[in-house]
Design a protein around this motif. Structure first.
Motif, PDB file in Angstrom:
ATOM      1  N   GLN A  15       0.794  -1.214   0.000  1.00  9.43           N
ATOM      2  CA  GLN A  15       0.000   0.000   0.000  1.00  9.43           C
ATOM      3  C   GLN A  15       0.832   1.273   0.000  1.00  9.43           C
ATOM      4  OE1 GLN A  15      -1.476  -1.859   3.505  1.00  9.43           O
ATOM      5  NE2 GLN A  15      -1.498   0.080   4.628  1.00  9.43           N
ATOM      6  N   TRP A  20      -0.176   1.171  -6.073  1.00 10.68           N
ATOM      7  CA  TRP A  20      -1.348   1.084  -5.190  1.00 10.68           C
ATOM      8  C   TRP A  20      -2.167   2.375  -5.253  1.00 10.68           C
ATOM      9  CZ3 TRP A  20      -2.464  -3.147  -1.916  1.00 10.68           C
ATOM     10  CH2 TRP A  20      -3.530  -2.956  -1.019  1.00 10.68           C
ATOM     11  N   TYR A  75      -4.264  -5.108  -5.885  1.00  7.94           N
ATOM     12  CA  TYR A  75      -4.854  -5.032  -4.550  1.00  7.94           C
ATOM     13  C   TYR A  75      -5.126  -6.384  -3.900  1.00  7.94           C
ATOM     14  CZ  TYR A  75      -5.611  -0.225  -6.043  1.00  7.94           C
ATOM     15  OH  TYR A  75      -5.428   1.066  -6.491  1.00  7.94           O
ATOM     16  N   THR A  77      -4.230 -10.404  -2.583  1.00  8.75           N
ATOM     17  CA  THR A  77      -3.138 -11.011  -1.820  1.00  8.75           C
ATOM     18  C   THR A  77      -2.068 -11.525  -2.773  1.00  8.75           C
ATOM     19  OG1 THR A  77      -4.155 -13.201  -1.870  1.00  8.75           O
ATOM     20  CG2 THR A  77      -4.769 -11.742  -0.043  1.00  8.75           C
ATOM     21  N   ALA A 269      -9.470  -4.971  -0.455  1.00  9.62           N
ATOM     22  CA  ALA A 269      -8.143  -4.679   0.099  1.00  9.62           C
ATOM     23  C   ALA A 269      -8.242  -3.866   1.380  1.00  9.62           C
ATOM     24  CB  ALA A 269      -7.303  -3.936  -0.941  1.00  9.62           C
TER      25      ALA A 269
END
Length: 300
Positions: A15, A20, A75, A77, A269
């Motif tokens: 992030q 991001w 966003y 995993t 997210a």
């Protein structure tokens, strides 16, 4: 200001990355259409698309699958991003195309073709965002390109061979320029993007909204692309002004409303990482050092 992680898996980019923050911007949709225009100018690449899919019948589905892939890799995993990449590589391995002039059969996963698609896409994202007023410095732009060696690796490219800054990307486009042409397939893509099939009741909306967006995306292409397509664009200053106006209007829509639209990766997210993970331009941090070994682990 940097977002603090809350213990969840931040995925491939994290992030605090430029990616991001940038990929949450609504001008990404205009950039995606620009990418389609640009990608279609590589005859071998666009032939691979046209010979392996019903572009006209499933164009919206194709756009949504691309948006979902970008959303997942940005966003999602780490596991979700790797799975998405594996699916793309598996599909590409079994697809091929035939050159109608020579009869040559080739795979759509040729590194040169994958690299063209990647560079045309990433260049379009970066170009439209910056030109429409998203606050990316030159250092941020270089960082963004370096980060996307990760997405290049996911589709099967050697990350070390992918342009990692603006100079390398410009050199790549200069090298590939002689291979580009607006053949029949490119003009078919052009025609479709201007007049996609739709329900008769939606034709007025298509003319009022969609064609404006498609024209703006086309107008933002580099000069050589306009020359190849054979259709001029307005003066660069006019295009930049229109991009900025469009960006201002779209960014005025509250993010909480924009993020409700599919594929909703940003909402998932932030649920995973906490509200501080919401992407926003003001969260752009000073670009960190670029990893020595691209494509391995997160970049923040």
């Amino acid at each position: 200001m940097e977002a603090k992680e809350t213990g969840g898996d931040p995925g491939l980019f994290g992030q605090n990355s430029v990616t991001w923050q940038a990929h949450g911007d609504p001008m990404m949709w205009v950039a995606g259409i620009r990418a389609l225009y640009l990608q279609a100018l590589h005859p071998r690449a666009v032939r691979g698309v046209m010979q392996n899919s019903d572009f006209r019948r499933d164009a919206w589905g194709r756009l949504m699958r691309t948006a979902s892939f970008v959303g997942t890799t940005t966003y999602g995993t780490t596991e979700a991003a790797e799975r998405a990449g594996a699916r793309v590589r598996k599909i590409h391995r079994v697809l091929g195309a035939t050159d109608p002039d020579t009869g040559e059969r080739y795979g759509v996963d040729e590194p040169a073709l994958l690299l063209w698609v990647h560079c045309a896409e990433i260049d379009s994202y970066l170009h439209v965002l910056r030109r429409s007023g998203f606050p990316l410095t030159d250092a941020h732009a270089d960082r963004y390109l370096a980060e996307h060696r990760h997405s290049a690796r996911l589709v099967g490219l050697d990350a070390a061979r992918v342009p990692a800054n603006r100079a390398e990307l410009a050199a790549y486009f200069a090298r590939v320029r002689p291979e580009l042409a607006a053949g029949d397939e490119a003009h078919e893509v052009d025609d479709f993007l201007l007049r996609p099939p739709t329900h008769p009741l939606l034709v007025p909306a298509r003319e009022l909204l969609w064609r404006r967006v498609a024209r703006l995306a086309y107008d933002s292409l580099p000069p050589y692309a306009h020359q190849l397509y054979g259709r001029p664009a307005p003066a660069p200053a006019t295009v930049t002004r229109r991009l900025r106006v469009t960006g201002t209007l779209l960014r005025a829509i509250p993010a909480r409303l924009r993020w409700q639209l599919p594929p909703k990766h940003i909402l998932r997210a932030t649920a995973r990482l906490g509200p501080a993970a919401r992407p926003a331009p003001y969260r752009l941090a000073r670009p960190a050092a670029i990893p020595d070994r691209p494509g391995e682990g997160r970049v923040d």
